[in-house]
Design a protein around this motif. Structure first.
Motif, PDB file in Angstrom:
ATOM      1  N   ALA A  68       0.885  -1.306  -0.092  1.00  0.00           N
ATOM      2  CA  ALA A  68      -0.126   0.041   0.039  1.00  0.00           C
ATOM      3  C   ALA A  68       0.879   1.267  -0.022  1.00  0.00           C
ATOM      4  O   ALA A  68       2.081   1.410   0.407  1.00  0.00           O
ATOM      5  CB  ALA A  68      -0.870  -0.097   1.174  1.00  0.00           C
ATOM      6  N   GLN A  70       0.434   5.159   1.414  1.00  0.00           N
ATOM      7  CA  GLN A  70      -0.313   6.044   2.184  1.00  0.00           C
ATOM      8  C   GLN A  70       0.140   7.370   2.256  1.00  0.00           C
ATOM      9  O   GLN A  70       1.364   7.751   2.242  1.00  0.00           O
ATOM     10  CB  GLN A  70      -0.426   5.519   3.726  1.00  0.00           C
ATOM     11  N   SER A  71      -0.688   8.521   2.416  1.00  0.00           N
ATOM     12  CA  SER A  71      -0.230   9.737   2.725  1.00  0.00           C
ATOM     13  C   SER A  71      -0.620  10.185   4.096  1.00  0.00           C
ATOM     14  O   SER A  71      -1.633   9.444   4.716  1.00  0.00           O
ATOM     15  CB  SER A  71      -1.147  10.549   1.876  1.00  0.00           C
ATOM     16  N   GLU A  72       0.281  10.616   4.933  1.00  0.00           N
ATOM     17  CA  GLU A  72      -0.129  11.088   6.318  1.00  0.00           C
ATOM     18  C   GLU A  72       0.061  12.337   6.720  1.00  0.00           C
ATOM     19  O   GLU A  72       0.781  13.194   5.854  1.00  0.00           O
ATOM     20  CB  GLU A  72       1.182  10.075   7.138  1.00  0.00           C
ATOM     21  N   ARG A  79       4.239   7.149   3.158  1.00  0.00           N
ATOM     22  CA  ARG A  79       4.455   5.930   3.599  1.00  0.00           C
ATOM     23  C   ARG A  79       4.218   4.870   2.454  1.00  0.00           C
ATOM     24  O   ARG A  79       3.332   4.706   2.035  1.00  0.00           O
ATOM     25  CB  ARG A  79       3.579   5.555   4.983  1.00  0.00           C
ATOM     26  N   HIS A  91       9.213   5.755   4.505  1.00  0.00           N
ATOM     27  CA  HIS A  91       8.569   6.786   5.077  1.00  0.00           C
ATOM     28  C   HIS A  91       9.462   8.320   4.710  1.00  0.00           C
ATOM     29  O   HIS A  91      10.469   8.381   5.104  1.00  0.00           O
ATOM     30  CB  HIS A  91       8.529   6.726   6.360  1.00  0.00           C
ATOM     31  N   THR A 104      -1.873  13.441  -3.040  1.00  0.00           N
ATOM     32  CA  THR A 104      -3.079  12.692  -3.136  1.00  0.00           C
ATOM     33  C   THR A 104      -3.036  11.966  -4.414  1.00  0.00           C
ATOM     34  O   THR A 104      -3.555  10.745  -4.502  1.00  0.00           O
ATOM     35  CB  THR A 104      -4.593  13.891  -2.802  1.00  0.00           C
ATOM     36  N   VAL A 107      -0.561   8.975  -4.392  1.00  0.00           N
ATOM     37  CA  VAL A 107      -1.140   7.757  -3.551  1.00  0.00           C
ATOM     38  C   VAL A 107      -2.378   7.075  -4.269  1.00  0.00           C
ATOM     39  O   VAL A 107      -2.191   5.907  -4.216  1.00  0.00           O
ATOM     40  CB  VAL A 107      -1.828   8.444  -1.973  1.00  0.00           C
ATOM     41  N   SER A 108      -3.196   7.764  -4.919  1.00  0.00           N
ATOM     42  CA  SER A 108      -4.208   7.291  -5.513  1.00  0.00           C
ATOM     43  C   SER A 108      -3.706   6.369  -6.634  1.00  0.00           C
ATOM     44  O   SER A 108      -4.291   5.242  -7.142  1.00  0.00           O
ATOM     45  CB  SER A 108      -5.608   8.116  -6.083  1.00  0.00           C
ATOM     46  N   ASN A 111      -1.804   3.187  -5.760  1.00  0.00           N
ATOM     47  CA  ASN A 111      -2.784   2.315  -5.094  1.00  0.00           C
ATOM     48  C   ASN A 111      -3.442   1.530  -6.286  1.00  0.00           C
ATOM     49  O   ASN A 111      -3.545   0.357  -6.006  1.00  0.00           O
ATOM     50  CB  ASN A 111      -3.623   2.588  -3.995  1.00  0.00           C
TER      51      ASN A 111
END
Length: 128
Positions: A68, A70-72, A79, A91, A104, A107-108, A111
């Motif tokens: 995966a 991820q946005s944090e 990450r 990270h 964004t 990440v999209s 994924n």
């Protein structure tokens, strides 16, 4: 728009037919003499690189290796989780100049390209 030296460095690291789709700067420097590291999403993998020595690859992960992305921290860090639990996750804090929408989108898009979770030998045997 990415700086010309970063574009040139990335182009030296791309495989034939590979195209960069989203590229952004992180706030991570592996050492004092190394420039900030950049992340590139291509049509086949995620590349973590810098412009040092005309293009230095720190990590390159095929989508099949990634569990995966991820946005944090409200888009201020990224990450990347591995399928291999023995490999530490990546990270990176994102540079302040990077728009949250870029993170964004990264990440999209990443994924959306990930492979489904591999079946373990145990689950394959149990399904027989």
């Amino acid at each position: 728009m990415i700086p010309e030296n970063i574009s040139k460095a990335l182009n030296t690291l791309l495989e034939p037919g590979e195209k960069a789709q989203i590229v952004f700067q992180t706030e991570w420097k592996p050492s004092q003499g190394t420039p900030f590291v950049w992340i590139a999403l291509t049509n086949s993998r995620v590349v973590v690189f810098s412009s040092r020595h005309g293009g230095m690859k720190f990590r390159a992960l095929k989508f099949a290796e990634i569990n995966a992305v991820q946005s944090e921290d409200a888009g201020r860090s990224v990450r990347i989780l591995h399928w291999d639990t023995d490999t530490p996750d990546l990270h990176f804090p994102v540079a302040k100049t990077v728009e949250p929408q870029t993170v964004t989108d990264f990440v999209s898009h990443a994924n959306a390209r990930l492979a489904p979770q591999p079946k373990s030998a145990t689950s394959q045997q149990n399904s027989k």
